[in-house]
Design an enzyme around this catalytic site. Structure first.
Site, short mmCIF file in Angstrom:
data_model
loop_
_atom_site.label_atom_id
_atom_site.label_comp_id
_atom_site.label_asym_id
_atom_site.label_seq_id
_atom_site.Cartn_x
_atom_site.Cartn_y
_atom_site.Cartn_z
CB CYS A 30 -0.84 0.05 1.26
SG CYS A 30 -1.75 -1.43 1.54
CE1 TYR A 60 -5.14 -1.22 -1.09
CE2 TYR A 60 -6.83 -2.79 -0.49
CZ TYR A 60 -6.25 -1.54 -0.37
OH TYR A 60 -6.79 -0.62 0.49
CD GLU A 103 -1.58 -7.71 -3.65
OE1 GLU A 103 -1.07 -8.58 -2.95
OE2 GLU A 103 -1.73 -6.53 -3.26
CG HIS A 173 -2.69 -9.98 3.16
ND1 HIS A 173 -1.97 -9.33 2.19
CD2 HIS A 173 -1.77 -10.56 3.98
CE1 HIS A 173 -0.67 -9.49 2.42
NE2 HIS A 173 -0.53 -10.24 3.49
CE1 TYR A 175 -8.65 -6.63 1.92
CE2 TYR A 175 -6.49 -7.49 1.32
CZ TYR A 175 -7.28 -6.47 1.83
OH TYR A 175 -6.70 -5.30 2.25
CB CYS A 335 13.40 -0.80 7.32
SG CYS A 335 11.87 -1.01 8.20
CB CYS A 341 5.81 3.31 5.76
SG CYS A 341 6.23 1.74 6.55
CG MET A 455 26.08 25.27 20.97
SD MET A 455 27.82 25.73 20.86
CE MET A 455 27.75 26.93 19.54
CG ASP A 637 10.88 16.63 18.18
OD1 ASP A 637 9.85 16.49 17.49
OD2 ASP A 637 11.63 15.69 18.45
P1 ADP Z 1 14.78 16.48 17.22
O1 ADP Z 1 13.88 15.30 17.29
O2 ADP Z 1 14.08 17.70 16.76
O3 ADP Z 1 16.04 16.19 16.48
P2 ADP Z 1 15.90 15.88 19.84
O4 ADP Z 1 15.26 16.20 21.15
O5 ADP Z 1 15.96 14.47 19.42
O6 ADP Z 1 15.20 16.81 18.75
O7 ADP Z 1 17.39 16.41 19.85
C1 ADP Z 1 17.71 17.69 20.28
C2 ADP Z 1 19.16 17.67 20.73
O8 ADP Z 1 19.57 19.01 20.97
C3 ADP Z 1 19.40 16.92 22.03
O9 ADP Z 1 20.39 15.93 21.84
C4 ADP Z 1 19.87 17.99 23.01
O10 ADP Z 1 20.84 17.52 23.91
C5 ADP Z 1 20.45 19.02 22.08
N1 ADP Z 1 20.48 20.39 22.62
C6 ADP Z 1 19.46 21.05 23.24
N2 ADP Z 1 19.84 22.29 23.60
C7 ADP Z 1 21.14 22.42 23.21
C8 ADP Z 1 22.09 23.47 23.28
N3 ADP Z 1 21.80 24.65 23.82
N4 ADP Z 1 23.33 23.25 22.78
C9 ADP Z 1 23.64 22.07 22.18
N5 ADP Z 1 22.78 21.05 22.09
C10 ADP Z 1 21.55 21.22 22.59
FE1 SF4 Z 2 10.77 1.14 7.95
FE2 SF4 Z 2 8.32 2.09 7.43
FE3 SF4 Z 2 9.67 2.91 9.60
FE4 SF4 Z 2 10.44 3.64 7.14
S1 SF4 Z 2 8.56 4.17 8.17
S2 SF4 Z 2 11.74 2.96 8.80
S3 SF4 Z 2 9.97 1.79 5.99
S4 SF4 Z 2 8.93 0.83 9.15
#
Ligand code: ADP
Ligand code: SF4
Length: 674
Positions: A30, A60, A103, A173, A175, A335, A341, A455, A637
């Site tokens: 899919c 499919y 398929e 599956h 079906y 993967c 996915c 930083m 994030d």
């Molecule tokens: P994303 O999923 O967006 O990549 P994560 O939370 O996985 O975010 O990673 C963010 C990283 O940034 C962490 O490893 C954290 O330690 C690092 N981090 C946060 N603040 C600082 C900073 N001021 N200087 C350096 N690294 C930092």
């Molecule tokens: Fe594997 Fe799907 Fe995860 Fe990509 S999203 S890493 S293909 S399981």
């Protein structure tokens, strides 16, 4: 150069009247694109062919409006109009010298026919077996069976016109054809029910009628389930063993075939498949989330199967075969088995991938998994703060583009949230997100990673770079605000309320009784519960919905996650909201009756939302030296918390758009309109 141990993977193979150039076979999977996004689909499948998959199949493909799986996306070969759309994909695959497979599919009781509004044709008249849709099927009679065979043949002829090389009879599956094969659903008293020979009859007739329809232009494949726990499945297989040109074998349990890495490991189907392989002279393909070329070569050499089937490994790395061919094994983007996915197909939208941010964007944005479409200007430098999935991906991409890149990471290890999460119960394979990116970055002389480098704004300006990308991530809050609570719960600042991060980062390791309030509804609640249990704690898992891990329905882990929880010592409370925490009690409330429940626990972990760690970004935005920077972005994030897949995607996108105007009033992607 190719390692001779893998030569066996590159032997051509005859499949009936057609020949695959190698043993890499992208099985039908899919895509969330189907009939509604044929150009998106063609570009995505073409990428697999370009990356070396000898056979590339579409998803499919319904033969008639009585097999309609709306609102999921599926392919159709209902009439002449569909030929053009399917030919787009076939031509794109042929351009790279690969074979294209289709398929053909009959839905049965599994579907609801929401779009065509005709009753589904099932073996019995019973409610849809997938989901809880208020739809009941019509029991097929003899005339329906004749029609089904005719529709299948007509679709097979259209498949020939579209240029397909391999046409499937899809007998698994859950079906319609599975219903015929299964004695618990097949209660017919005619020549299609009763004895095994009778139950197998429809599959036999379909293979024969499809062959008659396609002549010697296409190979006939049959997708079929065998299972060591079900000896009859081998008896059925033996009756059909020599009829098709290729067997695409799987097991009865989709949770194993498609299981996330938390529950199912590489090559999980092999024992089931090899027993069937011994019963046929026809080539056999089977999946197994194969990412290791050693395992692939082994299953071919030891006679388990003739071709390496893949859906997820081909999504995570469309260029996996070419990389093996070129001896670039450490470039394979493996993967991680997160099933993100599949989740998006389940939501009716194009698939995406945690490891491969370009998946699904091949046509719309013109992204390519191996070729990055931008070049840096000479002497451009970039600083990335944070080496989580977003920061590492941005660094990798900018490094490939020729930027001079510095990555500063506060911790003594790279990986951010992935480093923490992959240490949790069952998630070890997720570390591939970090490992692959570090591997790529290590090959780039123009990218330098500095660990243990927390930083500040002053530090950032001291580097003297042109571009700054802040990828500092997020943290789990303790206020309880999330999907169900708009305001904090009473006592949210009590010392016993701790953040999930304190467990993830191992800063809280006291043994006791933990109550998790899981308003996240995906893997984190169940995984954290399992982790705390494994560390010797008591755990209560409170959830404001009726089912645990509810979003896991889309990743196909919901069932296994619940089985694991209900078979563990975790105490489960559903349909309850966290209401009050005090020195003496923890109170939850039924979301329906408002009845209060009193719990005793030592610590409470609200798993409700993450807060962006964007203090550094905000201070840079307003810093008097801001104008010294050519560009300043935040990503992953730190901009908007989400799935790891979203962080990787954001890192990629931020890097390729660095310095470009991206807040246009019109979409920055092509739209596939009807
Ligand atoms: P994303 O999923 O967006 O990549 P994560 O939370 O996985 O975010 O990673 C963010 C990283 O940034 C962490 O490893 C954290 O330690 C690092 N981090 C946060 N603040 C600082 C900073 N001021 N200087 C350096 N690294 C930092
Ligand atoms: Fe594997 Fe799907 Fe995860 Fe990509 S999203 S890493 S293909 S399981």
């Amino acid at each position: 150069m190719r390692d001779p141990r893998y030569d066996v993977l590159f032997d051509p193979l005859e499949i009936g009247p057609v020949t695959s150039r190698n043993r890499f076979y992208q099985v039908p999977h899919c895509s969330g694109m189907g009939r509604s996004r044929p150009k998106t689909l063609a570009a995505m499948r073409a990428m697999k062919a370009e990356g070396g998959w000898g056979v590339v199949c579409t998803e499919y493909c319904s033969v008639h409006p009585t097999s309609d799986d709306a609102a999921y996306q599926f392919a159709t070969l209902w009439d002449q109009q569909d030929i053009t759309a399917n030919a787009l994909m076939v031509d794109a695959v042929h351009e790279h010298n690969s074979l294209a497979g289709v398929e053909l599919w009959l839905g049965g009781n599994y579907i609801s026919n929401y779009d065509s509004r005709t009753p589904p044709l099932g073996l019995q008249s019973r409610p849809s077996t997938h989901g809880i849709h208020p739809v009941q099927s019509k029991r097929v009679d003899k005339k329906d069976i004749r029609n089904l065979i005719r529709w299948h043949s007509n679709a097979a002829r259209r498949a020939v016109d579209a240029g397909f090389d391999i046409v499937y009879v899809y007998a698994t599956h859950g079906y319609l054809l599975s219903e015929f094969l299964d004695s618990s659903s097949n209660d017919r008293c005619d020549e299609y029910g009763g004895s095994l020979e009778n139950r197998v009859r429809i599959v036999k007739e379909l293979i024969e009628s499809t062959r008659e329809a396609v002549g010697d232009k296409c190979a006939i494949a049959t997708r079929f389930s065998v299972d060591l726990a079900d000896s009859e499945s081998y008896d059925a297989f033996a009756m059909l063993a020599e009829l098709p040109d290729l067997w695409d074998l799987t097991v009865n349990d989709y949770d194993i075939e498609m299981g996330p890495s938390r529950f199912v490991k590489e090559a999980a189907l092999s024992a089931h498949v090899s027993k069937a392989k011994a019963l046929t002279s026809k080539p056999v393909v089977a999946v197994g989330r194969f990412t290791s070329p050693d395992t692939m070569a082994q299953v071919i050499r030891n006679g388990t199967q003739d071709m390496i089937g893949a859906a997820r490994p081909s999504i995570a790395d469309p260029f996996l075969p070419n990389k093996i061919e070129q001896g670039r094994i450490d470039d394979i983007r493996e993967c991680i088995g997160c099933n993100v996915c599949y989740a998006h197909n389940s939501l009716g939208i194009p698939i995406r991938c945690t490891q491969n941010p370009t998946m699904g964007e091949e046509w719309r944005k013109g992204w390519h998994p191996e070729i990055i479409n931008r070049m840096s200007k000479p002497n451009e430098t970039a600083l990335i703060v944070g080496a989580g999935p977003a920061g590492l991906e941005a660094a990798r991409v900018l490094g490939e583009c020729g930027f001079e890149v510095l990555i500063a990471e506060a911790r003594t290890e790279a990986g951010g949230r992935v480093a923490c999460e992959s240490r949790l119960h069952g998630l070890a394979e997720w570390s591939r997100v970090t490992d692959w990116r570090l591997g790529q970055i290590n090959k780039q002389a123009n990218v330098s990673l500095y660990l243990d480098s927390n930083m500040t704004a002053t530090d950032v300006f001291d580097t003297g770079v042109n571009h700054v990308i802040i990828a500092t991530g997020s943290h789990w809050t303790t206020d309880g605000i999330g999907r169900h609570l708009y305001t904090t719960f009473e006592g949210h600042d009590h010392p016993c309320v701790i953040s999930a991060d304190s467990i993830l980062h191992n800063t809280h390791s006291e043994i006791g009784h933990y109550l998790i309030f899981d308003d996240d509804h995906f893997y984190m609640g169940p995984v954290l519960a399992a982790e705390l249990l494994a560390r010797g704690n008591q755990v209560t898992l409170v959830n404001p919905m009726g089912r645990l891990c509810d979003w896991g329905r889309h990743t196909d882990e919901h069932h296994a996650a619940n089985v694991a929880l209900y078979n563990s010592d975790v105490k489960i409370a559903t349909n309850q909201l966290l209401t009050r925490v005090s020195d003496t009690e923890i109170v939850t409330r039924c979301i329906f009756s408002k009845e209060l429940f009193h719990h005793s626990a030592d610590w409470v972990i609200p798993l409700t939302r993450q807060h962006p760690d964007d203090t550094l970004y905000q201070s840079l935005l307003t810093h008097p030296d801001r104008s010294k920077l050519t560009s300043l972005q935040h990503t992953g994030d730190c901009r908007a918390p989400g799935l790891i897949a979203q962080a990787v995607y954001a890192g990629y996108e931020t890097a390729i758009n660095l310095g470009r105007q991206t807040d246009s009033d019109i979409p920055d992607f092509k739209r596939e309109l009807p």
